[in-house]
Design a protein around this motif. Sequence first.
Motif, PDB file in Angstrom:
ATOM      1  N   GLY A 133       0.835  -1.268   0.053  1.00 58.83           N
ATOM      2  CA  GLY A 133       0.077   0.041   0.020  1.00 58.83           C
ATOM      3  C   GLY A 133       0.916   1.416   0.068  1.00 58.83           C
ATOM      4  N   THR A 134       0.148   2.235   0.210  1.00 61.73           N
ATOM      5  CA  THR A 134       1.068   3.763   0.325  1.00 61.73           C
ATOM      6  C   THR A 134       0.450   4.347   1.709  1.00 61.73           C
ATOM      7  OG1 THR A 134      -0.899   4.976  -0.864  1.00 61.73           O
ATOM      8  CG2 THR A 134       0.729   3.919  -2.141  1.00 61.73           C
ATOM      9  N   TYR A 181       4.106   7.714  -0.340  1.00 64.15           N
ATOM     10  CA  TYR A 181       5.196   6.916  -0.397  1.00 64.15           C
ATOM     11  C   TYR A 181       4.733   5.428  -0.298  1.00 64.15           C
ATOM     12  CZ  TYR A 181       7.589  11.119   1.077  1.00 64.15           C
ATOM     13  OH  TYR A 181       8.283  12.151   1.429  1.00 64.15           O
ATOM     14  N   TYR A 182       5.468   4.564  -0.770  1.00 63.82           N
ATOM     15  CA  TYR A 182       5.084   3.059  -0.633  1.00 63.82           C
ATOM     16  C   TYR A 182       5.096   2.606   0.949  1.00 63.82           C
ATOM     17  CZ  TYR A 182       5.841   2.368  -5.602  1.00 63.82           C
ATOM     18  OH  TYR A 182       6.059   2.726  -6.700  1.00 63.82           O
ATOM     19  N   CYS A 183       4.388   1.729   1.273  1.00 67.17           N
ATOM     20  CA  CYS A 183       4.352   1.608   2.661  1.00 67.17           C
ATOM     21  C   CYS A 183       4.255   0.164   3.162  1.00 67.17           C
ATOM     22  CB  CYS A 183       3.215   2.293   3.240  1.00 67.17           C
ATOM     23  SG  CYS A 183       2.958   2.158   5.130  1.00 67.17           S
ATOM     24  N   SER A 184       4.880  -0.085   4.223  1.00 60.37           N
ATOM     25  CA  SER A 184       4.757  -1.554   4.747  1.00 60.37           C
ATOM     26  C   SER A 184       4.543  -1.430   6.235  1.00 60.37           C
ATOM     27  CB  SER A 184       5.968  -2.546   4.452  1.00 60.37           C
ATOM     28  OG  SER A 184       6.949  -1.719   5.022  1.00 60.37           O
ATOM     29  N   LEU A 185       3.907  -2.440   7.126  1.00 58.56           N
ATOM     30  CA  LEU A 185       3.735  -2.182   8.327  1.00 58.56           C
ATOM     31  C   LEU A 185       4.029  -3.528   9.122  1.00 58.56           C
ATOM     32  CD1 LEU A 185      -0.059  -0.803   8.246  1.00 58.56           C
ATOM     33  CD2 LEU A 185       1.904   0.425   8.444  1.00 58.56           C
ATOM     34  N   GLU A 186       4.616  -3.354  10.344  1.00 54.50           N
ATOM     35  CA  GLU A 186       5.001  -4.506  10.952  1.00 54.50           C
ATOM     36  C   GLU A 186       4.387  -4.387  12.543  1.00 54.50           C
ATOM     37  OE1 GLU A 186       8.383  -7.714  12.000  1.00 54.50           O
ATOM     38  OE2 GLU A 186       8.886  -5.693  11.153  1.00 54.50           O
ATOM     39  N   VAL A 187       3.223  -4.918  12.924  1.00 54.66           N
ATOM     40  CA  VAL A 187       2.936  -5.101  14.332  1.00 54.66           C
ATOM     41  C   VAL A 187       3.987  -5.868  15.281  1.00 54.66           C
ATOM     42  CG1 VAL A 187       1.145  -5.624  15.759  1.00 54.66           C
ATOM     43  CG2 VAL A 187       0.610  -5.018  13.546  1.00 54.66           C
TER      44      VAL A 187
END
Length: 142
Positions: free
Chosen positions: A98-99, A109-115
């Motif tokens: 996602g963004t 921006y391109y986006c990444s998430l980590e919980v």
Amino acid sequence: MKKFIIGIVMMLFPFVSAFAQDVVGKWKLENGTAIVEVYKSGNVYNGKIVWLKNPTKADGSPAVDDKNPNKSLRTRKLMGLNMLSNLKSQGKGEYSGGTIYDPNNGETYYCSLEVKGNTLKVRGSLDKNGWIGRTMNWYRVK
């Protein structure tokens, strides 16, 4: 009986683990200026601003997206603005594809998430692989 209880716990463990790594909820930015609510819409995750430390400008009018490169969007309110868009779960508390929009500079921006427990590692990058960018921590709001 002991084996039965262990079996039940082992069957429930994936569900408990998945819940603990769920990104859905409210997250406070590390600088404390905003809270973003991450929500699921279909099979993607988005995030909108639900609280701002400074929700109004000096004249008392609502804070707006005045840095947006699209002039027609510069008057939209920051409160309720979608910052995170179209993230997909990769499993194990990781989301990507996602963004993220930064209203401070009007860039996407391109986006990444980590919980990681009560911390959300948010990576914004110039490239899809996440090599050129930065990571910030957001903290779960209860």
